[in-house]
Motif scaffolding. Structure first.
Motif, mmCIF file in Angstrom:
data_model
loop_
_atom_site.group_PDB
_atom_site.id
_atom_site.type_symbol
_atom_site.label_atom_id
_atom_site.label_comp_id
_atom_site.label_asym_id
_atom_site.label_seq_id
_atom_site.Cartn_x
_atom_site.Cartn_y
_atom_site.Cartn_z
ATOM 1 N N GLU A 1 0.834 -1.207 0.000
ATOM 2 C CA GLU A 1 0.000 0.000 0.000
ATOM 3 C C GLU A 1 0.869 1.257 0.000
ATOM 4 N N TYR A 2 1.972 1.196 0.740
ATOM 5 C CA TYR A 2 2.864 2.354 0.808
ATOM 6 C C TYR A 2 3.499 2.638 -0.557
ATOM 7 N N VAL A 3 3.995 1.590 -1.229
ATOM 8 C CA VAL A 3 4.608 1.773 -2.546
ATOM 9 C C VAL A 3 3.598 2.326 -3.536
ATOM 10 N N SER A 4 2.374 1.805 -3.481
ATOM 11 C CA SER A 4 1.320 2.311 -4.369
ATOM 12 C C SER A 4 1.074 3.790 -4.130
ATOM 13 N N GLN A 5 1.102 4.209 -2.872
ATOM 14 C CA GLN A 5 0.833 5.604 -2.536
ATOM 15 C C GLN A 5 1.920 6.536 -3.060
ATOM 16 N N ILE A 6 3.209 6.167 -2.852
ATOM 17 C CA ILE A 6 4.270 7.082 -3.283
ATOM 18 C C ILE A 6 4.369 7.115 -4.807
ATOM 19 N N LEU A 7 4.091 5.989 -5.482
ATOM 20 C CA LEU A 7 4.114 6.010 -6.951
ATOM 21 C C LEU A 7 2.996 6.883 -7.497
ATOM 22 N N THR A 8 1.843 6.864 -6.827
ATOM 23 C CA THR A 8 0.744 7.747 -7.236
ATOM 24 C C THR A 8 1.149 9.205 -7.089
ATOM 25 N N LYS A 9 1.810 9.553 -5.991
ATOM 26 C CA LYS A 9 2.254 10.936 -5.790
ATOM 27 C C LYS A 9 3.242 11.353 -6.877
ATOM 28 N N ILE A 10 4.174 10.454 -7.225
ATOM 29 C CA ILE A 10 5.166 10.786 -8.247
ATOM 30 C C ILE A 10 4.500 10.983 -9.605
ATOM 31 N N LYS A 11 3.543 10.116 -9.938
ATOM 32 C CA LYS A 11 2.863 10.237 -11.230
ATOM 33 C C LYS A 11 2.058 11.535 -11.307
ATOM 34 N N ARG A 12 1.394 11.893 -10.226
ATOM 35 C CA ARG A 12 0.637 13.143 -10.237
ATOM 36 C C ARG A 12 1.559 14.346 -10.390
ATOM 37 N N PHE A 13 2.709 14.290 -9.726
ATOM 38 C CA PHE A 13 3.683 15.376 -9.894
ATOM 39 C C PHE A 13 4.124 15.464 -11.350
ATOM 40 N N ALA A 14 4.459 14.314 -11.959
ATOM 41 C CA ALA A 14 4.934 14.308 -13.341
ATOM 42 C C ALA A 14 3.887 14.872 -14.292
ATOM 43 N N GLN A 15 2.634 14.455 -14.131
ATOM 44 C CA GLN A 15 1.577 14.898 -15.033
ATOM 45 C C GLN A 15 1.252 16.368 -14.829
ATOM 46 N N HIS A 16 1.200 16.792 -13.575
ATOM 47 C CA HIS A 16 0.809 18.176 -13.292
ATOM 48 C C HIS A 16 1.855 19.166 -13.775
ATOM 49 N N HIS A 17 3.137 18.790 -13.683
ATOM 50 C CA HIS A 17 4.209 19.714 -14.034
ATOM 51 C C HIS A 17 4.866 19.382 -15.366
ATOM 52 N N SER A 18 4.289 18.425 -16.122
ATOM 53 C CA SER A 18 4.829 18.021 -17.423
ATOM 54 C C SER A 18 6.320 17.734 -17.321
ATOM 55 N N CYS B 1 3.879 2.117 -13.261
ATOM 56 C CA CYS B 1 4.766 2.962 -14.063
ATOM 57 C C CYS B 1 4.280 3.037 -15.508
ATOM 58 N N ASP B 2 4.752 4.055 -16.231
ATOM 59 C CA ASP B 2 4.460 4.171 -17.662
ATOM 60 C C ASP B 2 5.454 3.368 -18.489
ATOM 61 N N ASN B 3 6.690 3.347 -18.030
ATOM 62 C CA ASN B 3 7.745 2.611 -18.738
ATOM 63 C C ASN B 3 8.575 1.854 -17.713
ATOM 64 N N GLY B 4 8.921 0.608 -18.048
ATOM 65 C CA GLY B 4 9.764 -0.199 -17.175
ATOM 66 C C GLY B 4 11.015 -0.649 -17.909
ATOM 67 N N ILE B 5 12.193 -0.333 -17.360
ATOM 68 C CA ILE B 5 13.475 -0.620 -18.015
ATOM 69 C C ILE B 5 14.359 -1.423 -17.060
ATOM 70 N N VAL B 6 14.985 -2.489 -17.597
ATOM 71 C CA VAL B 6 15.979 -3.266 -16.863
ATOM 72 C C VAL B 6 17.332 -3.059 -17.538
ATOM 73 N N VAL C 1 5.911 -0.651 -21.862
ATOM 74 C CA VAL C 1 5.700 0.635 -22.529
ATOM 75 C C VAL C 1 4.195 0.854 -22.602
ATOM 76 N N ARG C 2 3.701 1.800 -21.815
ATOM 77 C CA ARG C 2 2.249 2.020 -21.783
ATOM 78 C C ARG C 2 1.761 2.718 -23.053
ATOM 79 N N ASN C 3 2.550 3.635 -23.582
ATOM 80 C CA ASN C 3 2.161 4.439 -24.737
ATOM 81 C C ASN C 3 2.788 3.847 -25.997
ATOM 82 N N LYS C 4 1.965 3.244 -26.835
ATOM 83 C CA LYS C 4 2.495 2.595 -28.031
ATOM 84 C C LYS C 4 3.069 3.591 -29.034
ATOM 85 N N VAL C 5 2.721 4.860 -28.890
ATOM 86 C CA VAL C 5 3.225 5.875 -29.817
ATOM 87 C C VAL C 5 4.731 6.059 -29.664
ATOM 88 N N ILE C 6 5.253 5.862 -28.463
ATOM 89 C CA ILE C 6 6.658 6.202 -28.216
ATOM 90 C C ILE C 6 7.566 4.979 -28.113
#
Length: 733
Positions: free
Chosen positions: A605-622, A657-662, A684-689
């Motif tokens: 639950e904690y990991v889900s919460q912090i990832l949500t915060k990071i995604k909202r930051f990324a989207q809000h601030h481009s 995540c939107d993209n996962g890289i190893v 890769v969530r977005n097939k365009v990229i």
């Protein structure tokens, strides 16, 4: 023997004038008891208004400020039963002197605000011209001033919607005190702010019942009928809505009668100069209330003439608010008992509850829009709609319903109502709200719609960087995760000029600067063993590189030994975005953050919460975010690349995540050069990229630069990985 008048029955007057006139500005205050002889005279002259004014003479000897008082015109009605004496406090001379001093300070502070009155009355609300708005074009006395009897507080409020100036003042050394609504005249309760005082002030007062025969209302004269005709209001509409006239203060005013079930409840008066007044102590209801009884659609406007205008356009299911609009939206929504300004909504609740659609057609000015918001908050935004007023000429928009009727006609007003839109609810949108953004995306106006290239062609087929996305990067220790991200940032900066914020907690600042400078200048930092025979960067190149570092990267670091939390990191990243125009954020690694969580919250639950915060930051601030997370301890590891589900903590790392890289580095000399780095796109969530797949790069240990691997090397590495995979499957059998 008549009762002695208390200090609270005395009304102060400031007898000060300008300094140029030579007066001393004496404050007239209550000071003496009335002698018995005067008490007898007072009893005989009770029915008349008695005024004691001490004359101010320039030749008299200096003396203390004297008394100016006024008594009421008639005594209170004597009850039939036994009279219970009212308690009162006899103040000492010191208390009276302190009260006089406080009142003197209050008067001076009010004057410094521009509030001047010929007489200063205590314990009652006084109306005068507002020094801020000057009463508008009508010079309305819209400022209400109240001074406590004990001199502890003075408050003022301008009730003009376009002004709303308010404030308070206290004597020096006195903190803010409770301000009662009205004083009762009893000295026993003055200034104590007790619970009994609060309850008494909040007590529900009975409404005054109006009788039509006492109102002296008359049919509209020809002049007023003509006035309404100029506003496109017909005599039939005026008669149906019982619009009348009344003589008021030697003027003829328009009378709008407020009725419920055809019974007169209140009356509002309007002068042609747009100065309003109402019958006091009457129940507040909506104007035209009977017209919305059992109506499914209800229109609410800001003024009575707007309601009449709606009827001219064919809408009788319209009501008007009785008190106009507020200057701005209130910070808090009070409960029903304290919602005095909008009590009319609660009084008409049974009429409004049956409506499934409420169209808010308030004025287009800021107070009108504030009124619409206040109404929607109380009525429920889910059933509210709002109108958009059309242009009345090339440069101006219509302000309200009557202007539309006058300038554009009833059909235009009808079209306004038919074109009403859903009232916006925070967090609830239509796609139409985003059409401008979608249009820009389709036209490619921003230029990053298809992603920012990585700088390696083999990688661009699998992954490109898109603003507002989250990329999780993982890999076993010593695979080069941080090195690869640094190389990617250098490539993006070289191509697009992006700036980045770095929260790299595993690197010392000087070591991180060395790695970035080597990738940028493509020369080793030192003449050390790792540099082999390659020439070290020159001092000039070093100075140029420092300038580039300072302009491109901004560091997020704890200055003490505490662990940074994700909220702390994102707050500083937000500042970097707004202050420096940062487009990318690196958080490296996850396990260096402070992970304190509540006892009832598990790690998933904690990991889900912090990832949500990071995604909202990324989207809000481009802003694109790269988040490095280590895999958990791998048992029986065969040297192959780990999976995203191997990340320590939770499967949410790949789920959210939107993209996962190893990042995986070859450690087997038999499989090819050990400097080959495999970049595995696992999600890769977005097939365009991009798409899922592997890219192979070679790492130059001297400069830290990554280059695309030769096809022969790639084939050899792939062949060796297939052989290892088959052997692993055979062993498991």
């Amino acid at each position: 023997m008549p009762p002695r008048p208390s200090l609270h029955s005395l009304l102060l007057m400031a007898a000060s004038t300008s300094a140029a006139a030579g007066d001393s500005g004496l404050l007239l205050a209550a000071r003496r008891r009335f002698p018995a002889a005067f008490a007898t005279a007072f009893a005989t002259a009770w029915g008349q208004r008695v005024r004691l004014l001490h004359s101010v003479s320039g030749t008299r000897l200096p003396r203390r400020a004297e008394l100016a008082c006024c008594f009421g015109t008639a005594p209170a009605a004597v009850p039939a039963g036994p009279v219970v004496p009212r308690s009162r406090i006899v103040r000492s001379a010191e208390e009276k002197s302190a009260c006089e001093s406080r009142l003197g300070q209050l008067v001076q502070k009010l004057k410094s605000e521009g509030i001047n009155m010929s007489q200063w009355r205590l314990g009652t609300f006084q109306r005068l011209l507002c020094p801020q708005c000057k009463g508008g074009s009508t010079e309305e006395q819209s400022l209400s001033v109240f001074i406590r009897n004990d001199g502890l507080n003075a408050t003022w409020t301008c009730f003009r919607a376009t002004c709303g100036w308010k404030g308070d003042a206290q004597p020096d050394g006195v903190s803010k005190v409770y301000q009662p609504k009205r004083d009762t005249g009893s000295e026993s309760d003055a200034g104590n702010g007790s619970d009994q005082e609060v309850k008494a002030n909040n007590a529900v007062k009975p409404y005054r019942k109006l009788r039509e025969q006492d109102m002296r209302l008359e049919p509209l004269c020809d002049e007023l009928v003509t006035y309404f005709s100029e506003r496109m209001i017909s005599p039939e509409t005026l008669r149906r809505n019982n619009v009348s006239q009344r003589k008021w203060n030697n003027k003829i005013v328009i009378a709008f009668t407020y009725r419920r079930d055809k019974v007169l409840v209140g009356c509002k008066y309007r002068e042609v100069s747009k100065k309003f007044s109402q019958e006091p102590n009457t129940e507040k209801i909506l104007y035209g209330l009977d017209d919305i009884k059992q109506a499914r659609d209800v229109i609410i406007v800001e003024g009575e003439i707007d309601k009449l205008s709606m009827e001219e356009a064919g809408y009788r299911n319209c009501v008007s608010v009785p008190d106009g609009a507020p200057p701005q939206v209130s910070n808090k929504l009070p409960d029903k008992d304290h919602d005095k300004k909008y009590q009319y909504l609660w009084n008409c609740k049974e009429y409004l509850d049956s409506a499934s659609r409420i169209i808010l057609a308030t004025d287009a000015d800021p107070p009108g829009q504030a009124l619409a918001e206040e109404l929607a908050r109380r009525l429920g935004k889910e059933r509210c709609w709002r109108v958009s007023w059309p242009k009345k000429n090339e440069t101006e928009f219509c302000k309200d319903a009557n202007e539309v009727l006058m300038f554009l006609g009833p059909q235009a007003l009808k079209k306004v109502i038919e074109g009403a839109e859903l009232y916006p609810i925070r967090g609830l949108f239509n796609f139409r709200d985003f059409f401008p953004e979608i249009d820009s995306y389709y036209l490619g106006i921003r230029g990053d719609e298809l992603g920012i290239p990585t700088g390696w062609k083999c990688m661009d087929e699998l992954y490109k960087v898109v603003p507002g996305e989250l990329t999780i990067v993982t890999g076993v220790p010593n695979s080069g995760k941080s090195e690869w991200i640094d190389a990617l940032l250098c490539n993006i900066n070289s191509q697009c000029g992006w700036k980045f914020a770095l929260c790299s907690m595993e690197n010392k600042v000087r070591d991180h600067a060395r790695k970035l400078l080597e990738k940028h200048i493509k020369k080793p930092f030192f003449n050390a063993r790792y540099g082999a025979s390659v020439e070290r960067m020159s001092p000039d190149e070093f100075e140029e590189g420092k300038q580039w570092l300072n302009e491109t990267f901004h560091l997020i670091r704890c200055e003490d030994d505490s662990l940074p939390s994700i909220n702390w990191v994102l707050a500083l990243a937000k500042a970097a975005v707004l202050r420096h125009g940062v487009r990318g954020l690196v958080i490296d690694p996850y396990n260096e953050l402070d992970h304190q969580r509540s006892p009832n919250q598990n790690e998933t639950e904690y990991v889900s919460q912090i990832l949500t915060k990071i995604k909202r930051f990324a989207q809000h601030h481009s802003c694109h975010v790269w988040f490095v997370a280590h895999p958990r301890q791998l048992h029986n590891w065969n040297g192959g690349a780990p999976n995203m589900y191997d990340i320590s903590g939770s499967a949410h790392f790949i789920n959210k995540c939107d993209n996962g890289i190893v990042i995986h580095r070859n450690r087997d000399p038999d499989a090819g050069p050990v400097d080959v780095v495999q970049v595995c796109m696992k999600k890769v969530r977005n097939k365009v990229i991009g798409q899922i797949g592997d890219a192979f790069l070679t790492y130059d240990r001297v400069t830290g630069v990554y280059k695309e691997a030769d096809e022969a090397i790639v084939a050899k590495v792939v062949k060796q990985q297939m052989r290892q995979k088959q052997q692993s499957q055979h062993q498991h059998r």
